[in-house]
Design a protein around this motif. Structure first.
Motif, mmCIF file in Angstrom:
data_model
loop_
_atom_site.group_PDB
_atom_site.id
_atom_site.type_symbol
_atom_site.label_atom_id
_atom_site.label_comp_id
_atom_site.label_asym_id
_atom_site.label_seq_id
_atom_site.Cartn_x
_atom_site.Cartn_y
_atom_site.Cartn_z
ATOM 1 N N ASP A 103 -14.071 -28.059 -51.217
ATOM 2 C CA ASP A 103 -14.865 -27.331 -52.208
ATOM 3 C C ASP A 103 -16.345 -27.345 -51.825
ATOM 4 O O ASP A 103 -17.064 -26.345 -52.023
ATOM 5 N N THR A 104 -16.808 -28.473 -51.280
ATOM 6 C CA THR A 104 -18.202 -28.561 -50.851
ATOM 7 C C THR A 104 -18.475 -27.610 -49.691
ATOM 8 O O THR A 104 -19.562 -27.011 -49.607
ATOM 9 N N VAL A 105 -17.513 -27.467 -48.785
ATOM 10 C CA VAL A 105 -17.651 -26.507 -47.688
ATOM 11 C C VAL A 105 -17.848 -25.093 -48.245
ATOM 12 O O VAL A 105 -18.763 -24.360 -47.839
ATOM 13 N N ILE A 106 -16.984 -24.712 -49.181
ATOM 14 C CA ILE A 106 -17.067 -23.371 -49.759
ATOM 15 C C ILE A 106 -18.370 -23.196 -50.524
ATOM 16 O O ILE A 106 -19.060 -22.162 -50.402
ATOM 17 N N ASP A 107 -18.722 -24.201 -51.330
ATOM 18 C CA ASP A 107 -19.983 -24.130 -52.092
ATOM 19 C C ASP A 107 -21.177 -23.944 -51.160
ATOM 20 O O ASP A 107 -22.089 -23.156 -51.449
ATOM 21 N N THR A 108 -21.173 -24.684 -50.045
ATOM 22 C CA THR A 108 -22.286 -24.601 -49.091
ATOM 23 C C THR A 108 -22.389 -23.210 -48.487
ATOM 24 O O THR A 108 -23.487 -22.642 -48.371
ATOM 25 N N ALA A 109 -21.237 -22.650 -48.090
ATOM 26 C CA ALA A 109 -21.238 -21.316 -47.481
ATOM 27 C C ALA A 109 -21.813 -20.271 -48.438
ATOM 28 O O ALA A 109 -22.594 -19.399 -48.038
ATOM 29 N N ILE A 110 -21.447 -20.372 -49.706
ATOM 30 C CA ILE A 110 -21.912 -19.392 -50.690
ATOM 31 C C ILE A 110 -23.377 -19.629 -51.031
ATOM 32 O O ILE A 110 -24.190 -18.683 -51.069
ATOM 33 N N LYS A 111 -23.738 -20.886 -51.258
ATOM 34 C CA LYS A 111 -25.115 -21.205 -51.631
ATOM 35 C C LYS A 111 -26.099 -20.856 -50.521
ATOM 36 O O LYS A 111 -27.194 -20.339 -50.787
ATOM 37 N N ARG A 112 -25.711 -21.128 -49.273
ATOM 38 C CA ARG A 112 -26.626 -20.869 -48.155
ATOM 39 C C ARG A 112 -26.553 -19.415 -47.669
ATOM 40 O O ARG A 112 -27.248 -19.042 -46.725
ATOM 41 N N GLU A 113 -25.681 -18.636 -48.273
ATOM 42 C CA GLU A 113 -25.563 -17.208 -47.957
ATOM 43 C C GLU A 113 -25.354 -16.980 -46.456
ATOM 44 O O GLU A 113 -26.065 -16.195 -45.810
ATOM 45 N N VAL A 114 -24.376 -17.659 -45.904
ATOM 46 C CA VAL A 114 -24.097 -17.544 -44.476
ATOM 47 C C VAL A 114 -23.513 -16.169 -44.170
ATOM 48 O O VAL A 114 -22.972 -15.482 -45.046
#
Length: 431
Positions: free
Chosen positions: A42-53
């Motif tokens: 979940d942290t991986v997914i959250d990071t991808a969305i938050k950092r707008e990769v």
């Protein structure tokens, strides 16, 4: 203006993996471990969305077993759907734990934002942003749980092949190096670190014209040729599963920029950190002092860890008059339980005693004479056998231990052997 892309590279999720070799685990900590891998994902997914990769790369071993549960599939696919709603593409390959043949299409189809690289041959993809071709991707999945020794998993994944195949797939002969400035390879490989799992020579990968090789399989973070300008990267697993997978675990955020070195930022994802601690109790006068020393080291380690909780195996070392008392297993168990029950931040999985009792090896009277002479002889013998020491250290290095670690272990073995004999002499004199 120099063009740039940012993507998240993760691997070795290992959904459904058991947590191995755990001793004396409480019910609360059992529940925490059951949720740990899903929480890290979940942290991986959250990071991808938050950092707008721009996109996400998953380099194999999503699942720990070829027969993953429906529950694990749903947890993984829920994350993919979240990325789809956020407009984030995903490129993934399978690994030796979750080979291509084991993916259960009857559980659920991959969302539209996900590209899984083929296993029978290399396959390719193109990432575009606002209609501009920015990154060519090539990868290959594991077909079965083993990889043929006469094939390279990276074969056919090079800059020229990426351009040629994408021209054929898209019917666009304009996909030149200028228009698609970046290229990424996605494979699950042991590189030269594990020669049994699709090994690759890093020099061969470097010669393929690929800007960044997103790799999986090695559970520790590793970059080649260096972290200053990495071309081949293993992000490690997202959550440590046992006492051998110590330290922070996570994924990496990658930035590729025209005319600049590759940049990689580590992103911690684990909710539970595993640690092995060696605590010197030489200055401790009571068992309560020892408990306080352990507590200090646990909080110090937990402060360094990039997650909220920690499971630790603690080894007591040093010279102390409390040695014989610490040899009583019930004493150590009582200390371990007090520490684990008192602090929510960490759980002491094991507490062991490797302390030594004080010895005056310089005295020469009576019963100590032989022990003193033995200790001196052992020290001389150690120095008289440099060739034997060199052979031992060379063998340890061959077993993938660093030269300094091999020397330290050799010294430790010599010391342990000497003190073992001295302990036997002490027991004999007490009869």
């Amino acid at each position: 203006m120099a063009r740039s892309i940012t993507f998240l590279h993760t691997a070795d999720l290992h959904f459904g993996a058991p947590f191995r070799g755990i001793r004396n685990l409480s019910e609360t900590w059992s529940d925490r471990l059951l949720e740990a891998i899903g929480s890290a994902y979940d942290t991986v997914i959250d990071t991808a969305i938050k950092r707008e990769v721009d996109f996400v790369v998953i380099a194999g071993d999503v699942f720990d077993t070829a027969r993953a549960s429906y529950r694990d599939y749903r947890r993984f696919f829920d994350g993919l759907h979240r990325l789809d709603r956020a407009g984030v593409p995903v490129y993934l390959c399978t690994g030796n734990h979750d080979p291509y043949t084991s993916w259960q299409a009857d559980f659920e189809r991959l969302p539209r934002n996900v590209v899984m690289f083929e296993a029978a041959h290399p396959s390719f993809a193109l990432y575009e942003r606002d209609g501009e071709a920015l990154c060519l991707l090539g990868g290959r999945s594991y077909f079965n749980q083993t990889w043929p020794r006469d094939q390279r998993i990276s074969e056919g994944i090079d800059r020229a092949s990426l351009e040629r195949n994408l021209e054929r797939q898209t019917g666009r002969p304009d996909l030149s190096r200028v228009q698609a400035p970046f290229s990424v390879g996605v494979i699950h490989t042991g590189l030269t670190l594990d020669p049994l799992k699709a090994p690759e020579n890093p020099l061969d990968l470097m010669a393929c014209g690929i800007d960044y090789w997103a790799c999986g399989h090695i559970h520790s973070r590793y970059a080649y040729p260096s972290w200053d300008d990495p071309s081949i990267v293993f992000p490690g697993c997202i959550q440590g599963r046992d006492a051998n997978e110590t330290g922070s675990r996570g994924c990496v955020l990658v930035t590729l920029t025209e005319g600049a070195a590759n940049r990689v930022e580590f992103v911690p994802t684990a909710s539970i950190d595993w640690e092995r601690l060696s605590v010197d109790v030489s200055s401790s006068e009571t068992v309560s002092d020892i408990e306080r020393r352990i507590t200090e080291e646990l909080f110090r380690a937990n402060g360094r860890a990039q997650c909220s909780r920690m499971i630790a195996r603690v080894e007591l070392v040093g010279t102390t008059d409390l040695h014989d008392l610490l040899c009583q297993k019930d004493i150590l168990e009582d200390v371990r339980l007090r520490l684990s029950d008192t602090y929510d931040e960490f759980f002491v999985d094991a507490l062991s005693n490797r302390t030594r009792k004080p010895r005056d090896l310089e005295r020469s009277g009576g019963e100590a004479l032989f022990a003193t002479e033995f200790a001196r002889a052992a020290a001389r013998r150690r120095e008289d056998l440099p060739s034997l020491r060199a052979e031992v250290e060379e063998e340890l290095v061959a077993r993938r231990l660093g030269p300094s670690a091999a020397k330290a272990l050799t010294d430790e073995l010599c010391d342990e052997s000497m003190h073992f004999v001295l302990d036997l002499l002490d027991r004999g004199s007490q009869r």
